[in-house]
Design a protein around this motif. Structure first.
Motif, PDB file in Angstrom:
ATOM      1  N   ASN A  91       0.823  -1.184   0.000  1.00  0.00           N
ATOM      2  CA  ASN A  91       0.000   0.000   0.000  1.00  0.00           C
ATOM      3  C   ASN A  91       0.874   1.257   0.000  1.00  0.00           C
ATOM      4  O   ASN A  91       0.607   2.211   0.716  1.00  0.00           O
ATOM      5  CB  ASN A  91      -0.912  -0.019   1.228  1.00  0.00           C
ATOM      6  CG  ASN A  91      -1.863   1.126   1.329  1.00  0.00           C
ATOM      7  OD1 ASN A  91      -2.412   1.574   0.333  1.00  0.00           O
ATOM      8  ND2 ASN A  91      -2.035   1.632   2.526  1.00  0.00           N
ATOM      9  N   ALA A  92       1.959   1.278  -0.798  1.00  0.00           N
ATOM     10  CA  ALA A  92       2.777   2.490  -0.875  1.00  0.00           C
ATOM     11  C   ALA A  92       1.967   3.666  -1.389  1.00  0.00           C
ATOM     12  O   ALA A  92       2.185   4.818  -0.971  1.00  0.00           O
ATOM     13  CB  ALA A  92       3.987   2.249  -1.781  1.00  0.00           C
ATOM     14  N   THR A  93       1.011   3.403  -2.278  1.00  0.00           N
ATOM     15  CA  THR A  93       0.172   4.496  -2.774  1.00  0.00           C
ATOM     16  C   THR A  93      -0.645   5.110  -1.646  1.00  0.00           C
ATOM     17  O   THR A  93      -0.794   6.337  -1.557  1.00  0.00           O
ATOM     18  CB  THR A  93      -0.753   3.984  -3.885  1.00  0.00           C
ATOM     19  OG1 THR A  93      -1.414   2.785  -3.444  1.00  0.00           O
ATOM     20  CG2 THR A  93       0.021   3.709  -5.165  1.00  0.00           C
ATOM     21  N   GLY A  94      -1.192   4.273  -0.755  1.00  0.00           N
ATOM     22  CA  GLY A  94      -1.933   4.799   0.381  1.00  0.00           C
ATOM     23  C   GLY A  94      -1.038   5.571   1.335  1.00  0.00           C
ATOM     24  O   GLY A  94      -1.417   6.626   1.866  1.00  0.00           O
ATOM     25  N   ASP A  95       0.174   5.049   1.558  1.00  0.00           N
ATOM     26  CA  ASP A  95       1.123   5.745   2.428  1.00  0.00           C
ATOM     27  C   ASP A  95       1.475   7.120   1.864  1.00  0.00           C
ATOM     28  O   ASP A  95       1.556   8.108   2.597  1.00  0.00           O
ATOM     29  CB  ASP A  95       2.392   4.909   2.584  1.00  0.00           C
ATOM     30  CG  ASP A  95       2.127   3.553   3.208  1.00  0.00           C
ATOM     31  OD1 ASP A  95       1.243   3.468   4.077  1.00  0.00           O
ATOM     32  OD2 ASP A  95       2.802   2.582   2.825  1.00  0.00           O
ATOM     33  N   ALA A  96       1.710   7.171   0.559  1.00  0.00           N
ATOM     34  CA  ALA A  96       2.041   8.444  -0.080  1.00  0.00           C
ATOM     35  C   ALA A  96       0.869   9.417   0.008  1.00  0.00           C
ATOM     36  O   ALA A  96       1.058  10.624   0.234  1.00  0.00           O
ATOM     37  CB  ALA A  96       2.430   8.206  -1.540  1.00  0.00           C
ATOM     38  N   SER A  97      -0.347   8.917  -0.171  1.00  0.00           N
ATOM     39  CA  SER A  97      -1.525   9.776  -0.070  1.00  0.00           C
ATOM     40  C   SER A  97      -1.636  10.388   1.314  1.00  0.00           C
ATOM     41  O   SER A  97      -1.914  11.593   1.466  1.00  0.00           O
ATOM     42  CB  SER A  97      -2.786   8.963  -0.402  1.00  0.00           C
ATOM     43  OG  SER A  97      -3.943   9.773  -0.343  1.00  0.00           O
ATOM     44  N   LEU A  98      -1.374   9.592   2.360  1.00  0.00           N
ATOM     45  CA  LEU A  98      -1.419  10.135   3.718  1.00  0.00           C
ATOM     46  C   LEU A  98      -0.332  11.189   3.935  1.00  0.00           C
ATOM     47  O   LEU A  98      -0.579  12.221   4.566  1.00  0.00           O
ATOM     48  CB  LEU A  98      -1.260   9.004   4.752  1.00  0.00           C
ATOM     49  CG  LEU A  98      -2.559   8.516   5.413  1.00  0.00           C
ATOM     50  CD1 LEU A  98      -3.480   7.883   4.389  1.00  0.00           C
ATOM     51  CD2 LEU A  98      -2.264   7.556   6.548  1.00  0.00           C
ATOM     52  N   ILE A  99       0.869  10.941   3.414  1.00  0.00           N
ATOM     53  CA  ILE A  99       1.938  11.942   3.545  1.00  0.00           C
ATOM     54  C   ILE A  99       1.501  13.255   2.912  1.00  0.00           C
ATOM     55  O   ILE A  99       1.635  14.337   3.502  1.00  0.00           O
ATOM     56  CB  ILE A  99       3.238  11.443   2.889  1.00  0.00           C
ATOM     57  CG1 ILE A  99       3.814  10.250   3.643  1.00  0.00           C
ATOM     58  CG2 ILE A  99       4.269  12.578   2.828  1.00  0.00           C
ATOM     59  CD1 ILE A  99       4.984   9.587   2.931  1.00  0.00           C
ATOM     60  N   GLU A 100       0.967  13.159   1.705  1.00  0.00           N
ATOM     61  CA  GLU A 100       0.555  14.374   0.983  1.00  0.00           C
ATOM     62  C   GLU A 100      -0.522  15.132   1.747  1.00  0.00           C
ATOM     63  O   GLU A 100      -0.444  16.358   1.914  1.00  0.00           O
ATOM     64  CB  GLU A 100       0.060  13.987  -0.417  1.00  0.00           C
ATOM     65  CG  GLU A 100      -0.421  15.151  -1.276  1.00  0.00           C
ATOM     66  CD  GLU A 100       0.705  16.054  -1.765  1.00  0.00           C
ATOM     67  OE1 GLU A 100       0.397  17.029  -2.478  1.00  0.00           O
ATOM     68  OE2 GLU A 100       1.883  15.794  -1.439  1.00  0.00           O
ATOM     69  N   MET A 101      -1.525  14.414   2.257  1.00  0.00           N
ATOM     70  CA  MET A 101      -2.611  15.093   2.969  1.00  0.00           C
ATOM     71  C   MET A 101      -2.138  15.670   4.293  1.00  0.00           C
ATOM     72  O   MET A 101      -2.554  16.772   4.681  1.00  0.00           O
ATOM     73  CB  MET A 101      -3.777  14.133   3.175  1.00  0.00           C
ATOM     74  CG  MET A 101      -4.492  13.778   1.889  1.00  0.00           C
ATOM     75  SD  MET A 101      -6.018  12.856   2.148  1.00  0.00           S
ATOM     76  CE  MET A 101      -5.390  11.301   2.785  1.00  0.00           C
ATOM     77  N   ALA A 102      -1.278  14.949   5.003  1.00  0.00           N
ATOM     78  CA  ALA A 102      -0.769  15.474   6.270  1.00  0.00           C
ATOM     79  C   ALA A 102       0.033  16.749   6.038  1.00  0.00           C
ATOM     80  O   ALA A 102      -0.096  17.725   6.800  1.00  0.00           O
ATOM     81  CB  ALA A 102       0.088  14.419   6.960  1.00  0.00           C
ATOM     82  N   CYS A 103       0.846  16.767   4.994  1.00  0.00           N
ATOM     83  CA  CYS A 103       1.644  17.959   4.702  1.00  0.00           C
ATOM     84  C   CYS A 103       0.758  19.134   4.284  1.00  0.00           C
ATOM     85  O   CYS A 103       0.979  20.281   4.701  1.00  0.00           O
ATOM     86  CB  CYS A 103       2.664  17.650   3.615  1.00  0.00           C
ATOM     87  SG  CYS A 103       3.960  16.495   4.122  1.00  0.00           S
ATOM     88  N   ILE A 104      -0.248  18.863   3.481  1.00  0.00           N
ATOM     89  CA  ILE A 104      -1.158  19.921   3.030  1.00  0.00           C
ATOM     90  C   ILE A 104      -1.922  20.506   4.214  1.00  0.00           C
ATOM     91  O   ILE A 104      -2.014  21.728   4.379  1.00  0.00           O
ATOM     92  CB  ILE A 104      -2.136  19.355   1.978  1.00  0.00           C
ATOM     93  CG1 ILE A 104      -1.418  19.111   0.659  1.00  0.00           C
ATOM     94  CG2 ILE A 104      -3.317  20.301   1.769  1.00  0.00           C
ATOM     95  CD1 ILE A 104      -2.260  18.357  -0.350  1.00  0.00           C
ATOM     96  N   LEU A 105      -2.486  19.630   5.042  1.00  0.00           N
ATOM     97  CA  LEU A 105      -3.296  20.108   6.152  1.00  0.00           C
ATOM     98  C   LEU A 105      -2.454  20.799   7.215  1.00  0.00           C
ATOM     99  O   LEU A 105      -2.930  21.725   7.896  1.00  0.00           O
ATOM    100  CB  LEU A 105      -4.083  18.942   6.757  1.00  0.00           C
ATOM    101  CG  LEU A 105      -5.214  18.409   5.868  1.00  0.00           C
ATOM    102  CD1 LEU A 105      -5.745  17.096   6.416  1.00  0.00           C
ATOM    103  CD2 LEU A 105      -6.334  19.429   5.750  1.00  0.00           C
ATOM    104  N   ALA A 106      -1.210  20.368   7.373  1.00  0.00           N
ATOM    105  CA  ALA A 106      -0.334  21.048   8.326  1.00  0.00           C
ATOM    106  C   ALA A 106      -0.096  22.505   7.932  1.00  0.00           C
ATOM    107  O   ALA A 106       0.115  23.365   8.796  1.00  0.00           O
ATOM    108  CB  ALA A 106       1.002  20.310   8.429  1.00  0.00           C
ATOM    109  N   GLN A 107      -0.161  22.784   6.639  1.00  0.00           N
ATOM    110  CA  GLN A 107       0.027  24.151   6.150  1.00  0.00           C
ATOM    111  C   GLN A 107      -1.265  24.970   6.194  1.00  0.00           C
ATOM    112  O   GLN A 107      -1.237  26.181   5.965  1.00  0.00           O
ATOM    113  CB  GLN A 107       0.555  24.112   4.708  1.00  0.00           C
ATOM    114  CG  GLN A 107       1.882  23.404   4.544  1.00  0.00           C
ATOM    115  CD  GLN A 107       3.012  24.104   5.276  1.00  0.00           C
ATOM    116  OE1 GLN A 107       3.175  25.309   5.168  1.00  0.00           O
ATOM    117  NE2 GLN A 107       3.779  23.350   6.051  1.00  0.00           N
TER     118      GLN A 107
END
Length: 591
Positions: free
Chosen positions: A266-282
């Motif tokens: 599930n690397a695609t799912g892991d990458a999606s979570l990274i992207e959303m966490a970074c976006i929402l942190a901003q």
């Protein structure tokens, strides 16, 4: 939805980057993330580094988990004419281990109703194999009845080993797990771990062996080597806090471990979570409620041990302050185009439906949670959301598998970088971040409980029809009708409620408590504090055996034992509905 919320959603979707997602996938493609391995730890450290750099609060938790790595297997068959042939095979995680010389016995084929070519494998695990008139004691079973329950059926009948024929025709052997125990075993559940070896073979080899068994006695010698031991696992948690003074949050998870590269699982799912966490942190000042991202280890070789450990060790926090759980597994598949909206509980299904409809133009096929995919929080009572983009049913790569959008490469060495599409993953991530926004931007939780009452009424009615006069569900149906009326009153009162912070906070707390009362009854047998086996369960699983009751002799022990069990489950359901009705009315009257 307010204009401000709409603008925030639009902004969040616009900043999702396919280029960043591709970079994450390329990094994950260099790691074989078996749970307990150095590569899994490196993946966890990469996630933590990426998300903390964006400003999120990140922790790497660690815990001990019983993990099982399948190492190697051999299967040599001898046909009636004396010919011998070695058949490629893989052992199952948590399967039994043979002596170095292996075991030898007659191979016996057991017919089984297979799923269709593109049907998800999880949908057929509860169907029984046909052992009638077949003595498998001291023999090796060959069958397409391949889930943990199929292995259990063979072991209970005295088989020495189990060989699973994969149901669809791809020339690949899929890694699988033999145990039905959800998460780390307990003294009660540990005896369910199978003791017999369990192997997998391709559909073509299995069908050929089945034909040979029909023609005359076939002997088989097999070996199975599996490493099962306690390992220390890393669990990354990233918090994006909201403005809520109580610190309520939505939980969003994806498993970080894999088979081989495991790019689409599930690397695609892991990458999606990274992207959303970074976006929402901003952009966290827009959030009224926080978002907690978790990358679960122990998914594939620990039977969801990471999410289960988290549910155990953070139970009260989840019970009191969590809005729900969104699990993300196998997004971003090359060629995927059809949204499959499984894992949705009734009180939040409209959130998933609206987002999928608006962003994809497709009419969502809403479905209740499967017993798979790190769904470790239904006993806690959390509402569940989920949507996954699948390969079309007629796509040549679509097979009877359990993930990767239906792609044949699931749980094989072929799940490589070329199977993912960063553009598709970016679109999928836009759907997920919009679902998160609709749960976390508004002050008032978007729960609706009239559809929950509908679930009770529909399934209780179906069970009553199936069981006839054997068990009276009329009192439970009356309780469900009373709850439906209370839920309607709550909906009306919630719409009239003032946006005053205190009043909305009381409404939200009451609605969260309703989900804690109702979801464990709707989706579990064991309830909040234990975990049901990793076998498929229908809605209202505690009463599901009613369908079997009507076929038993009413004067038999089996009938009377089962009837007693079902009465207790009926009491459980009635009591939950009674309490939920009172709570809904109390909350409505206070508004």
């Amino acid at each position: 939805m307010s204009q401000v919320a709409t603008e925030v959603e639009r902004r969040l979707r616009q900043v999702v980057s396919a280029e960043r997602l591709q970079r994450h996938l390329e990094r994950f493609s260099t790691l074989f993330r078996d749970s307990g391995s150095e590569d899994e730890l490196r993946a966890a450290e990469y996630v933590a580094e990426q998300v903390s750099a964006a400003g999120a609060k990140v922790k790497i938790l660690t815990f001990d988990s019983l993990i099982s790595w399948p190492l190697e297997a051999t299967l040599v068959v001898t046909y009636p004419d004396g010919r011998s042939e070695e058949i490629p095979a893989r052992p199952r995680s948590f399967g039994g281990v043979t002596p170095p010389e292996g075991i030898e016995a007659e191979l016996v084929f057991i017919p089984f109703q297979k799923p269709g070519q593109g049907e998800m494998i999880f949908t057929h695990r509860a169907v029984a194999g046909d052992y009638e008139g077949r003595d498998v004691r001291g023999k090796i079973v060959l069958t397409a009845d391949g889930g943990p329950d199929g292995i259990r059926r063979a072991e209970e009948r005295g088989a020495l080993a189990h060989v699973h024929i994969w149901p669809s025709d791809e020339p690949a052997i899929h890694e699988m797990i033999a145990t039905p125990v959800w998460g780390t075993p307990t003294p009660e559940t540990a005896p369910s771990i199978p003791k017999i070896p369990a192997l997998g073979v391709t559909n073509a080899d299995g069908e050929r062996l089945a034909q040979a068994c029909a023609a005359g006695p076939v002997r088989a010698r097999l070996t199975s080597k599996v490493r099962t031991e306690w390992m220390r696992l890393p669990l990354v948690v990233a918090d994006i806090p909201g403005r809520d003074p109580e610190g309520a949050f939505l939980l969003v998870g994806a498993h970080i471990d894999s088979w081989y590269e495991g790019i689409t699982d599930n690397a695609t799912g892991d990458a999606s979570l990274i992207e959303m966490a970074c976006i929402l942190a901003q952009d966290q000042e827009a959030l009224h409620y926080g978002v907690r991202f978790a990358w679960w280890p122990g998914h594939s070789t620990g039977r969801y041990s990471g999410s289960t450990w988290y549910a155990d060790t953070h139970f009260m926090e989840l019970r009191e302050r969590c809005l729900g759980y969104l699990n993300i597994d196998s997004p971003g598949i090359r060629g995927a185009s059809v949204w499959d909206c499984r894992y949705n509980t009734a009180e939040v299904e409209h959130v998933t439906a609206a987002v999928v409809r608006e962003l994809s133009g497709q009419e969502p096929n809403l479905r209740r949670p499967l017993k798979a995919g790190d769904q470790s929080f239904l006993g806690v009572g959390l509402p569940s959301l989920g949507a996954f983009r699948m390969l079309p049913p007629d796509h040549p790569d679509r097979k009877a598998v359990g993930g990767s959008g239906g792609g044949w490469w699931w749980h094989t060495p072929h799940d490589t970088l070329d199977k993912a599409d960063a553009g598709v993953l970016a679109d999928d991530t836009r759907v997920y971040v919009t679902m998160i926004a609709r749960m976390c931007l508004p002050r008032r939780h978007p729960y609706r409980f009239v559809p929950v009452a509908g679930d009770f009424l529909r399934h209780l009615g179906e069970l009553q029809e199936a069981a006839g006069a054997h068990l009276n569900l009329a009192p439970a149906l009356e309780r469900a009708q009373a709850f439906q009326r209370a839920a309607e009153r709550l909906d009306v009162a919630a719409q009239r409620a003032s946006d005053d912070g205190g009043q909305v906070a009381e409404l939200n707390r009451g609605m969260r408590e309703l989900s804690r009362l109702l979801n464990p009854v709707l989706f579990t047998v064991k309830g909040p504090y234990e975990f049901d086996p990793a076998l498929q369960l229908p809605v209202l699983p505690g009463l599901a055996p009613m369908r079997r009751l009507a076929g038993l002799d009413p004067v038999s022990d089996e009938y009377r034992f089962l009837w007693t069990q079902l009465v207790r489950q009926r009491n459980r359901i009635e009591d939950a509905l009674r309490r939920a009705t009172a709570l809904a009315d109390d909350v409505a009257s206070a508004l």
